[in-house]
Write a protein that holds these residues in place. Structure first.
Motif, PDB file in Angstrom:
ATOM      1  N   VAL A 189       0.861  -1.186   0.000  1.00  0.00           N
ATOM      2  CA  VAL A 189       0.000   0.000   0.000  1.00  0.00           C
ATOM      3  C   VAL A 189       0.892   1.228   0.000  1.00  0.00           C
ATOM      4  N   ALA A 190       0.506   2.245  -0.758  1.00  0.00           N
ATOM      5  CA  ALA A 190       1.234   3.512  -0.783  1.00  0.00           C
ATOM      6  C   ALA A 190       0.237   4.663  -0.741  1.00  0.00           C
ATOM      7  N   ILE A 191       0.456   5.620   0.130  1.00  0.00           N
ATOM      8  CA  ILE A 191      -0.395   6.798   0.259  1.00  0.00           C
ATOM      9  C   ILE A 191       0.492   8.031   0.257  1.00  0.00           C
ATOM     10  N   ARG A 192      -0.079   9.176  -0.148  1.00  0.00           N
ATOM     11  CA  ARG A 192       0.720  10.385  -0.293  1.00  0.00           C
ATOM     12  C   ARG A 192      -0.016  11.583   0.269  1.00  0.00           C
ATOM     13  N   THR A 193       0.746  12.523   0.798  1.00  0.00           N
ATOM     14  CA  THR A 193       0.205  13.785   1.292  1.00  0.00           C
ATOM     15  C   THR A 193       1.215  14.885   1.012  1.00  0.00           C
ATOM     16  N   GLY A 194       0.758  16.122   1.038  1.00  0.00           N
ATOM     17  CA  GLY A 194       1.632  17.259   0.775  1.00  0.00           C
ATOM     18  C   GLY A 194       2.270  17.809   2.047  1.00  0.00           C
ATOM     19  N   VAL A 201       1.540  16.914   9.043  1.00  0.00           N
ATOM     20  CA  VAL A 201       0.966  16.174   7.926  1.00  0.00           C
ATOM     21  C   VAL A 201      -0.138  15.254   8.434  1.00  0.00           C
ATOM     22  N   GLY A 202      -0.992  14.853   7.507  1.00  0.00           N
ATOM     23  CA  GLY A 202      -2.059  13.888   7.786  1.00  0.00           C
ATOM     24  C   GLY A 202      -2.466  13.215   6.491  1.00  0.00           C
ATOM     25  N   PHE A 203      -2.836  11.968   6.585  1.00  0.00           N
ATOM     26  CA  PHE A 203      -3.215  11.185   5.406  1.00  0.00           C
ATOM     27  C   PHE A 203      -4.726  11.020   5.395  1.00  0.00           C
ATOM     28  N   ARG A 204      -5.363  11.522   4.353  1.00  0.00           N
ATOM     29  CA  ARG A 204      -6.811  11.367   4.220  1.00  0.00           C
ATOM     30  C   ARG A 204      -7.173   9.957   3.785  1.00  0.00           C
ATOM     31  N   HIS A 205      -6.433   9.428   2.834  1.00  0.00           N
ATOM     32  CA  HIS A 205      -6.713   8.081   2.336  1.00  0.00           C
ATOM     33  C   HIS A 205      -5.948   7.062   3.173  1.00  0.00           C
ATOM     34  N   ARG A 206      -6.637   6.096   3.726  1.00  0.00           N
ATOM     35  CA  ARG A 206      -6.061   5.053   4.583  1.00  0.00           C
ATOM     36  C   ARG A 206      -5.384   5.653   5.817  1.00  0.00           C
ATOM     37  N   GLY A 207      -5.872   6.776   6.265  1.00  0.00           N
ATOM     38  CA  GLY A 207      -5.260   7.397   7.434  1.00  0.00           C
ATOM     39  C   GLY A 207      -5.390   6.557   8.693  1.00  0.00           C
ATOM     40  N   GLU A 208      -6.500   5.868   8.859  1.00  0.00           N
ATOM     41  CA  GLU A 208      -6.680   5.033  10.039  1.00  0.00           C
ATOM     42  C   GLU A 208      -5.729   3.842  10.025  1.00  0.00           C
ATOM     43  N   GLN A 209      -5.527   3.230   8.845  1.00  0.00           N
ATOM     44  CA  GLN A 209      -4.592   2.110   8.753  1.00  0.00           C
ATOM     45  C   GLN A 209      -3.170   2.564   9.073  1.00  0.00           C
ATOM     46  N   TRP A 210      -2.805   3.738   8.540  1.00  0.00           N
ATOM     47  CA  TRP A 210      -1.457   4.255   8.815  1.00  0.00           C
ATOM     48  C   TRP A 210      -1.294   4.559  10.303  1.00  0.00           C
ATOM     49  N   ALA A 211      -2.297   5.141  10.931  1.00  0.00           N
ATOM     50  CA  ALA A 211      -2.208   5.458  12.360  1.00  0.00           C
ATOM     51  C   ALA A 211      -2.108   4.192  13.204  1.00  0.00           C
ATOM     52  N   ASP A 212      -2.828   3.145  12.825  1.00  0.00           N
ATOM     53  CA  ASP A 212      -2.743   1.886  13.575  1.00  0.00           C
ATOM     54  C   ASP A 212      -1.342   1.288  13.481  1.00  0.00           C
ATOM     55  N   ARG A 213      -0.706   1.408  12.313  1.00  0.00           N
ATOM     56  CA  ARG A 213       0.629   0.825  12.151  1.00  0.00           C
ATOM     57  C   ARG A 213       1.678   1.566  12.979  1.00  0.00           C
ATOM     58  N   ILE A 214       1.669   2.888  12.907  1.00  0.00           N
ATOM     59  CA  ILE A 214       2.712   3.616  13.635  1.00  0.00           C
ATOM     60  C   ILE A 214       2.468   3.553  15.135  1.00  0.00           C
ATOM     61  N   THR A 215       1.209   3.437  15.551  1.00  0.00           N
ATOM     62  CA  THR A 215       0.931   3.294  16.982  1.00  0.00           C
ATOM     63  C   THR A 215       1.453   1.967  17.508  1.00  0.00           C
ATOM     64  N   ALA A 216       1.359   0.915  16.677  1.00  0.00           N
ATOM     65  CA  ALA A 216       1.868  -0.401  17.060  1.00  0.00           C
ATOM     66  C   ALA A 216       3.345  -0.567  16.720  1.00  0.00           C
ATOM     67  N   ARG A 240       4.915  21.996  -9.900  1.00  0.00           N
ATOM     68  CA  ARG A 240       3.999  22.600  -8.937  1.00  0.00           C
ATOM     69  C   ARG A 240       4.716  23.337  -7.811  1.00  0.00           C
ATOM     70  N   ASP A 241       6.028  23.151  -7.715  1.00  0.00           N
ATOM     71  CA  ASP A 241       6.817  23.753  -6.633  1.00  0.00           C
ATOM     72  C   ASP A 241       6.261  23.329  -5.274  1.00  0.00           C
ATOM     73  N   ARG A 242       6.054  22.020  -5.121  1.00  0.00           N
ATOM     74  CA  ARG A 242       5.502  21.473  -3.886  1.00  0.00           C
ATOM     75  C   ARG A 242       6.316  20.259  -3.453  1.00  0.00           C
ATOM     76  N   TRP A 243       6.321  20.029  -2.147  1.00  0.00           N
ATOM     77  CA  TRP A 243       6.971  18.867  -1.566  1.00  0.00           C
ATOM     78  C   TRP A 243       5.892  17.872  -1.125  1.00  0.00           C
ATOM     79  N   TYR A 244       6.172  16.590  -1.317  1.00  0.00           N
ATOM     80  CA  TYR A 244       5.221  15.535  -0.976  1.00  0.00           C
ATOM     81  C   TYR A 244       5.901  14.463  -0.132  1.00  0.00           C
ATOM     82  N   LEU A 245       5.095  13.822   0.701  1.00  0.00           N
ATOM     83  CA  LEU A 245       5.554  12.717   1.534  1.00  0.00           C
ATOM     84  C   LEU A 245       4.705  11.481   1.205  1.00  0.00           C
ATOM     85  N   THR A 246       5.374  10.388   0.854  1.00  0.00           N
ATOM     86  CA  THR A 246       4.706   9.133   0.506  1.00  0.00           C
ATOM     87  C   THR A 246       5.034   8.090   1.559  1.00  0.00           C
ATOM     88  N   ALA A 247       4.007   7.460   2.097  1.00  0.00           N
ATOM     89  CA  ALA A 247       4.166   6.370   3.065  1.00  0.00           C
ATOM     90  C   ALA A 247       3.733   5.067   2.411  1.00  0.00           C
TER      91      ALA A 247
END
Length: 542
Positions: A19-24, A251-266, A280-287
């Motif tokens: 799974v891969a998710i991205r946020t700005g 940062v926060g992940f809208r898509h699969r945010g709950e799954q990501w939070a469960d993983r880092i909490t555990a 776009r002159d923007r930086w992004y973070l992909t998990a």
């Protein structure tokens, strides 16, 4: 049938492995961007040196040399950064080797095709799907010269593969070629330099299970705080303990945010990558993280509820729902997308079309059948010759991306994907289904007919609407003609319903009410002729 290849069996496509998710990264300060550029540039130069060492080792590379490469990088950054760099280099080298083998196979196919066509007389016709001779002496001569060029390339590629030599450009070969043609690329030298440096940065770190929040190098806390472990030469830029630099944004992940939070909490492993979009002159973070393999449902269970056949084309998806007997149900559907713009727009168009298809399948509780397409060997100039528009058409179809996205998105909705052999689906679908399904209010296209053919193949039915008539007087003596009727279907063995209308000139319309009762007919050599017959006694007059 002679000249036709054997059709491969259908199968249920396995689910995604990760799974891969991205946020700005919004709200970065000037110092944050400066630190990210310095870290990316330093680690990018180390990745280039490691790539050079990996290519020099060739096929003789083993775990000991891998450890040597990692130790050489550890002193210039850190052990975790060194591990991420060496692993990325190893994966890139393996991908380059697979691409090299595919290129060799493509060259071999081109050499075989040209050699066979050169051996035929000029103007000879092809047969059984094989191409004939070239149309003129000029074309024959040009292809003979091309054959020598392809043979030289093939020999060089084989030598490179034997020695373990691969050619990879960090930053992209296309961008490298743009440097020598800036006017055609509509770029200045400074603009090109910014793109080139951004593509060669290295800002990614693998996750580690058991470590705090699943990653010790690039760490994201549950409240959205992003911190980076600085390499040793840049440790003076740290603004947090233990050589870490904390970004000013959250940062926060809208898509699969709950799954990501469960993983880092555990404290389960999560890999991160920081990327800079120059346009776009923007930086992004992909998990990203791995997920356990999804258990594949048996094919017979998938077929039990019917399915939807989908045919992929250059600008739309044509779909039709089929029942368990292979009969089209309802009306066909068309899901359009536009692939004429840039890559992000094309990706969004594909996702939008797929989600509409999946919602329709979810509403009916049906699986989806698609073709197992692979145009890697089907878009060469040697196979299709002067058909440049057709080669461009199939080259623009995002078969790999659509298949990967469809499988990943369907797994989230619990929809099964059945992959079928694409052989002859368009041809046979148009031949057997387009005209019968056409009516005054419905005009299906060849693509909708192909969708029906794909669905029938996934269900295990032949694409033809009916099988050949039995040999015994074209009757039902050796079996029922219709392949749609199941063995337990009611009325399967009954006589056929009579077709309205006169059979002869002496019979009017609507006559013959006992046409289905063969024993009631006065016909020669019928069983009724041979039954015992006697005349009733006449009544005596009083």
């Amino acid at each position: 049938m002679s000249g036709m290849r054997e059709v491969a069996a259908s199968f249920v496509a396995p689910g995604p492995a990760g799974v891969a998710i991205r946020t700005g990264l919004k709200g970065l300060t000037g110092q944050d961007e400066r630190v990210l550029r310095l870290v990316g540039g330093l680690l990018g130069s180390l990745a280039s040196l490691d790539w050079k060492a990996r290519c020099a080792a060739g096929p003789a590379h083993d775990s000991d040399r891998w450890a040597q490469r990692k130790r050489a990088l550890t002193g210039q950054c850190s052990s975790r950064w060194a591990g991420s760099i060496t692993k990325a280099t190893h994966d890139q080298w393996a991908l380059a080797r697979r691409g090299q083998l595919a290129h060799i196979q493509s060259l071999e196919a081109a050499v075989r095709t040209i050699t066979s066509r050169l051996a035929l007389p000029v103007g000879a016709k092809g047969s059984r799907g094989l191409p004939g001779g070239y149309r003129s002496r000029q074309e024959w001569f040009a292809k003979s010269r091309r054959l020598h060029l392809l043979q030289d390339q093939l020999e060089q590629e084989r030598a490179d593969r034997a020695s373990g030599c691969v050619r990879v450009v960090r930053g992209g070969r296309k961008l490298l070629r743009n440097r020598h043609n800036l006017q055609a690329a509509q770029l200045t030298e400074s603009q090109w330099r910014v793109r080139w440096e951004a593509e060669r940065w290295f800002l990614q770190a693998d996750g580690e299970s058991g470590k705090r929040h699943g990653n010790e190098t690039i760490r994201v806390s549950p409240d959205g705080e992003v911190s980076i472990k600085l390499p040793a030469p840049l440790a003076g830029l740290a603004n947090a303990p233990h050589g870490h630099y904390v970004l000013a944004c959250r940062v926060g992940f809208r898509h699969r945010g709950e799954q990501w939070a469960d993983r880092i909490t555990a404290h389960r492993a999560v890999a991160y990558r920081i990327h800079y979009d120059v346009d776009r002159d923007r930086w992004y973070l992909t998990a990203s993280w791995k997920i356990p393999p999804i258990r594949t449902v048996p094919l017979e269970a998938v077929r039990s509820g019917g399915l939807i056949g989908a045919d992929m084309n250059a600008d739309h998806l044509a779909a039709w729902r089929l029942d368990t007997h292979g009969n089209p149900v309802g009306e066909p559907r068309r899901f359009d997308y536009d692939l004429s713009s840039n890559a992000p727009h094309r990706d969004a168009q594909v996702r939008h079309a797929l989600i509409r298809l999946l919602h329709w399948a979810k509403h009916h509780g049906a699986a989806i059948a698609v073709e197992d397409l692979d145009f890697a060997a089907e878009k060469t100039r040697e196979k299709h010759g002067r058909r440049k528009r057709f080669r461009k058409l199939i080259s623009s179809m995002p078969t790999a991306k659509l298949r990967a996205r469809l499988v990943s998105m369907a797994a989230e909705l619990g929809i099964n994907i059945v992959a079928v052999d694409p052989a002859y689906t368009s041809r046979w679908g148009a031949q057997h289904w387009q005209k019968p399904l056409t009516s005054d209010s419905r005009k299906p296209t060849r693509h909708h007919a192909a969708a029906v053919a794909i669905g029938r193949r996934a269900l295990g039915h032949p694409i033809r609407r009916r099988t050949q008539p039995p040999p015994q007087h074209q009757s039902d003596a050796v079996g029922h003609r219709s392949v749609q009727a199941a063995p337990g279907a009611p009325g399967r063995e009954e006589t056929r319903p009579r077709i309205p209308g006169p059979r002869t000139r002496s019979v009017g319309t609507g006559r013959g009410a006992k046409a289905g009762d063969q024993c009631a007919q006065n016909r020669s050599e019928h069983t009724a002729e041979h039954e015992f017959w006697h005349q009733d006694s006449l009544p005596l007059s009083p």
